[in-house]
Design a protein around this motif. Structure first.
Motif, PDB file in Angstrom:
ATOM      1  N   LYS A 146       0.834  -1.209   0.000  1.00  0.00           N
ATOM      2  CA  LYS A 146       0.000   0.000   0.000  1.00  0.00           C
ATOM      3  C   LYS A 146       0.864   1.253   0.000  1.00  0.00           C
ATOM      4  CE  LYS A 146      -3.851  -0.142   2.223  1.00  0.00           C
ATOM      5  NZ  LYS A 146      -4.931  -0.132   3.263  1.00  0.00           N
ATOM      6  N   GLU A 147       1.912   1.261   0.804  1.00  0.00           N
ATOM      7  CA  GLU A 147       2.797   2.422   0.880  1.00  0.00           C
ATOM      8  C   GLU A 147       3.514   2.660  -0.456  1.00  0.00           C
ATOM      9  OE1 GLU A 147       4.429   5.762   2.185  1.00  0.00           O
ATOM     10  OE2 GLU A 147       2.967   4.571   3.306  1.00  0.00           O
ATOM     11  N   THR A 148       3.952   1.578  -1.088  1.00  0.00           N
ATOM     12  CA  THR A 148       4.639   1.709  -2.375  1.00  0.00           C
ATOM     13  C   THR A 148       3.704   2.272  -3.443  1.00  0.00           C
ATOM     14  OG1 THR A 148       6.050  -0.181  -1.842  1.00  0.00           O
ATOM     15  CG2 THR A 148       5.946   0.473  -4.147  1.00  0.00           C
ATOM     16  N   LEU A 149       2.473   1.816  -3.442  1.00  0.00           N
ATOM     17  CA  LEU A 149       1.506   2.331  -4.422  1.00  0.00           C
ATOM     18  C   LEU A 149       1.143   3.786  -4.124  1.00  0.00           C
ATOM     19  CD1 LEU A 149      -0.797  -0.801  -4.845  1.00  0.00           C
ATOM     20  CD2 LEU A 149       0.889   0.083  -6.469  1.00  0.00           C
ATOM     21  N   HIS A 150       1.128   4.163  -2.850  1.00  0.00           N
ATOM     22  CA  HIS A 150       0.925   5.578  -2.513  1.00  0.00           C
ATOM     23  C   HIS A 150       2.043   6.422  -3.115  1.00  0.00           C
ATOM     24  CE1 HIS A 150      -1.611   4.555   1.303  1.00  0.00           C
ATOM     25  NE2 HIS A 150      -2.384   4.741   0.248  1.00  0.00           N
ATOM     26  N   THR A 151       3.282   5.943  -2.920  1.00  0.00           N
ATOM     27  CA  THR A 151       4.441   6.672  -3.427  1.00  0.00           C
ATOM     28  C   THR A 151       4.389   6.806  -4.940  1.00  0.00           C
ATOM     29  OG1 THR A 151       5.777   5.832  -1.590  1.00  0.00           O
ATOM     30  CG2 THR A 151       6.961   6.699  -3.488  1.00  0.00           C
ATOM     31  N   ALA A 152       3.894   5.770  -5.599  1.00  0.00           N
ATOM     32  CA  ALA A 152       3.776   5.803  -7.062  1.00  0.00           C
ATOM     33  C   ALA A 152       2.541   6.562  -7.516  1.00  0.00           C
ATOM     34  CB  ALA A 152       3.717   4.375  -7.604  1.00  0.00           C
ATOM     35  N   GLN A 153       1.788   7.111  -6.542  1.00  0.00           N
ATOM     36  CA  GLN A 153       0.580   7.895  -6.809  1.00  0.00           C
ATOM     37  C   GLN A 153      -0.514   7.079  -7.489  1.00  0.00           C
ATOM     38  OE1 GLN A 153       2.003  11.384  -8.930  1.00  0.00           O
ATOM     39  NE2 GLN A 153       2.512  12.401  -7.015  1.00  0.00           N
ATOM     40  N   ILE A 154      -0.489   5.766  -7.253  1.00  0.00           N
ATOM     41  CA  ILE A 154      -1.591   4.924  -7.716  1.00  0.00           C
ATOM     42  C   ILE A 154      -2.712   4.957  -6.687  1.00  0.00           C
ATOM     43  CG2 ILE A 154      -2.286   2.558  -8.228  1.00  0.00           C
ATOM     44  CD1 ILE A 154      -0.722   3.827 -10.437  1.00  0.00           C
ATOM     45  N   LEU A 155      -2.331   4.959  -5.386  1.00  0.00           N
ATOM     46  CA  LEU A 155      -3.317   5.095  -4.318  1.00  0.00           C
ATOM     47  C   LEU A 155      -3.199   6.483  -3.722  1.00  0.00           C
ATOM     48  CD1 LEU A 155      -2.958   1.732  -2.347  1.00  0.00           C
ATOM     49  CD2 LEU A 155      -4.533   2.263  -4.198  1.00  0.00           C
ATOM     50  N   SER A 156      -4.321   7.037  -3.291  1.00  0.00           N
ATOM     51  CA  SER A 156      -4.298   8.301  -2.589  1.00  0.00           C
ATOM     52  C   SER A 156      -3.768   8.060  -1.181  1.00  0.00           C
ATOM     53  CB  SER A 156      -5.707   8.900  -2.507  1.00  0.00           C
ATOM     54  OG  SER A 156      -6.235   9.091  -3.793  1.00  0.00           O
ATOM     55  N   PRO A 157      -3.013   9.006  -0.622  1.00  0.00           N
ATOM     56  CA  PRO A 157      -2.529   8.816   0.745  1.00  0.00           C
ATOM     57  C   PRO A 157      -3.685   8.780   1.719  1.00  0.00           C
ATOM     58  CG  PRO A 157      -2.114  11.057  -0.023  1.00  0.00           C
ATOM     59  CD  PRO A 157      -2.610  10.289  -1.209  1.00  0.00           C
ATOM     60  N   PRO A 158      -3.518   8.058   2.818  1.00  0.00           N
ATOM     61  CA  PRO A 158      -4.621   7.983   3.796  1.00  0.00           C
ATOM     62  C   PRO A 158      -4.930   9.359   4.367  1.00  0.00           C
ATOM     63  CG  PRO A 158      -2.573   7.074   4.700  1.00  0.00           C
ATOM     64  CD  PRO A 158      -2.316   7.328   3.236  1.00  0.00           C
ATOM     65  N   MET A 159      -6.213   9.620   4.615  1.00  0.00           N
ATOM     66  CA  MET A 159      -6.632  10.915   5.140  1.00  0.00           C
ATOM     67  C   MET A 159      -6.279  11.024   6.611  1.00  0.00           C
ATOM     68  SD  MET A 159     -10.361  11.341   3.309  1.00  0.00           S
ATOM     69  CE  MET A 159     -10.556  12.949   4.050  1.00  0.00           C
TER      70      MET A 159
END
Length: 319
Positions: A304-317
């Motif tokens: 999940k963190e890697t996909l956040h970094t790649a901007q595939i997932l939005s960062p947690p609110m």
């Protein structure tokens, strides 16, 4: 980008054998569905499809007839799902090494410029890397299972005769390279067409085995030999051929690694036969999964963190 959708059924949702049988039925559709931009993932433990929602709406009843299936929407959810699969987080054997290659092979059918392919590629790389970083690796794989069964069937230093491997696909070649046949006098690949198989494997210098047709085996019987079935390519005709061969051979044991057991009926009662759904095999899986289960939350968090970094997932609110 048009809305992307994923639909799936896997071994965690219904009986593993039922999923494996359904997967085998759906596998031939992969090429045709790829023309419509649909990614089809059919492994022994899952049937999954990904693509534009408007297209999948027209095929879901065909692909999942008789099954209750799950639905995931959007590029982010799909990327996370595929990455988790590639990491082996959703495999029957946690930490197994084959699934990411199966996913990579599945996307080869599609136009590489499609958004679903680009998302899947990134997800597969993410899952593979997370698996390595977290050392989420099976304590044994199929080759170790076979080794343990060999040790059980040939105790006290008894020297076996031959190891017969039915099938020389990815699993069969992996078993040969792993050295599972090192205790045996020789290793034989059983194939209906030795000439074609020799030609296909001629560049694999590390594969040193003999090739035999089923009709050439079992004269005389070999009670100190062992057979490993490592292919899913067994139709009714070939099953009958293998049964005749094995009854002649009378090996010490037969280990069937097929997701759909290659042998069936009263025949198996006459031989020492173990498939992936027998208690002996399931104990291996249970022990492995027990060891890796504590690492699972860390692995999923890494993905999940890697996909956040790649901007595939939005960062947690923030809360």
């Amino acid at each position: 980008m048009r809305k992307l959708l994923g639909l799936y059924v896997d071994h965690q949702m219904t009986a593993p054998l039922a999923v494996a049988q359904h997967s085998a039925q759906m596998k031939p559709l992969a090429t045709d569905l790829a023309r419509f931009g649909i990614l089809v993932v059919t492994t022994c433990a899952r049937v999954e499809v990904y693509g534009e929602e408007s297209v999948l709406r027209n095929v879901d009843s065909t692909i999942f007839s008789g099954f209750s299936y799950a639905r995931i929407e959007g590029a982010a959810a799909i990327a996370q799902r595929i990455a988790e699969i590639a990491s082996s987080a959703h495999s029957q054997i946690l930490g197994e090494s084959y699934i990411s290659d199966q996913l990579a092979k599945a996307i080869e059918f599609l136009d590489p410029n499609l958004p679903i392919v680009q998302i899947a590629r990134l997800a597969i790389e993410t899952g593979r890397a997370a698996r390595e970083r977290q050392r989420f690796i099976a304590s044994f794989n199929y080759d170790q299972i076979v080794r343990d069964i060999i040790a059980d069937r040939f105790p006290y230093g008894e020297i076996p005769d031959r190891l017969y491997i039915v099938g020389a696909g990815m699993l069969g070649r992996g078993l040969i390279r792993s050295g599972v046949g090192e205790r045996f006098r020789s290793t034989v690949v059983v194939t209906r067409n030795p000439k074609n198989l020799r030609k296909r494997l001629r560049r694999s210098n590390d594969i040193r085995v003999a090739f035999k047709r089923p009709a050439e085996i079992g004269y005389p019987h070999e009670p100190r030999s062992m057979v490993v079935i490592a292919t899913a390519d067994v139709n009714d005709e070939y099953e009958a051929t293998l049964q005749e061969t094995l009854l002649r051979l009378k090996p010490r044991s037969i280990v069937d690694l097929s997701a759909i057991p290659a042998l069936s009926g009263n025949f198996v009662k006459n031989l020492n036969y173990i498939n992936m759904y027998d208690d002996e095999f399931l104990r291996f899986i249970e022990e492995n999964n027990k060891q890796l289960a504590p690492k699972l939350p860390i692995l999923l968090s890494d993905i999940k963190e890697t996909l956040h970094t790649a901007q595939i997932l939005s960062p947690p609110m923030a809360t």
